[in-house]
Design a protein around this motif. Structure first.
Motif: not given
Ligand code: GDP
Ligand code: MG
Length: 163
Positions: A14-18, A118-121, A145-148
């Motif tokens: 989730g690096k790029s999401t963050l 710790a991501n995706k928490c 939770s980078a996504e949320h």
């Molecule tokens: P990177 O490869 O480390 O840059 O990771 P990405 O940012 O591309 O994310 C990889 C996958 O994890 C994607 O499908 C994201 O949607 C998902 N992801 C990122 N952050 C979260 C999060 O906080 N929770 C969940 N459940 N999924 C996430």
């Protein structure tokens, strides 16, 4: 005084999401030296009243002939050396993998300031992985939770004293 934060860790944590959450549409510049395009993405981050440079080790996720291990080490070391602070991201849903252990070793030796995240928490699926993250011996993991968008105030609190 501003600082540079490198977001490091294995692919898919989730690096790029963050990075995107911190930078939004203000993506400033991409490393344009030949051969390293898109390996490291650099942007202007905003978090509360903090303004800083953030680096995403984006090139890890691209397929090349170089082994993942080799590329990981090379890109991560470059990002770490550019950064004042490293945010080491692990995936709390997957738990700690041998690749995470390799990163932990590199970062322990090389990073000036190291923050474990710790991501995706979001949700209960993260509880086991969070415990494993403690086992890295890098202190209490910051729950994100980078996504949320969860954990951003806590990230702010950790960065603010270092700014
Ligand atoms: P990177 O490869 O480390 O840059 O990771 P990405 O940012 O591309 O994310 C990889 C996958 O994890 C994607 O499908 C994201 O949607 C998902 N992801 C990122 N952050 C979260 C999060 O906080 N929770 C969940 N459940 N999924 C996430
Ligand atoms: Mg990425």
């Amino acid at each position: 005084m501003s600082f540079t934060l490198a977001i490091v860790g294995r692919p898919n944590v989730g690096k790029s999401t963050l990075f995107n959450r911190l930078v939004g549409k203000r993506l400033a510049l991409v490393d344009d030296r030949p051969g390293v395009t898109r390996d490291l993405r650099e942007g202007e981050a905003r978090l509360g009243d903090l303004r800083f440079t953030v680096i995403d080790t984006a090139g890890l996720e691209e397929a090349t002939d170089e082994s993942l291990q080799g590329r990981m080490r090379r890109l991560t070391e470059r990002a770490v050396d550019m950064a004042d602070i490293c945010l080491f991201v692990v995936d709390a849903r997957t738990g700690i993998t041998p690749t995470d252990e390799v990163f932990a070793e590199i970062l322990r030796k090389r990073a000036r300031h190291l923050i474990l995240a710790a991501n995706k928490c979001e949700g209960r699926a993260a509880e086991g992985g969070l415990l494993e993250a403690y086992g890295l011996g890098l202190g209490e993991p910051l729950r994100l939770s980078a996504e949320h968008g969860e954990g951003m105030p806590e990230l702010y609190s950790m960065l603010q004293p270092l700014a």
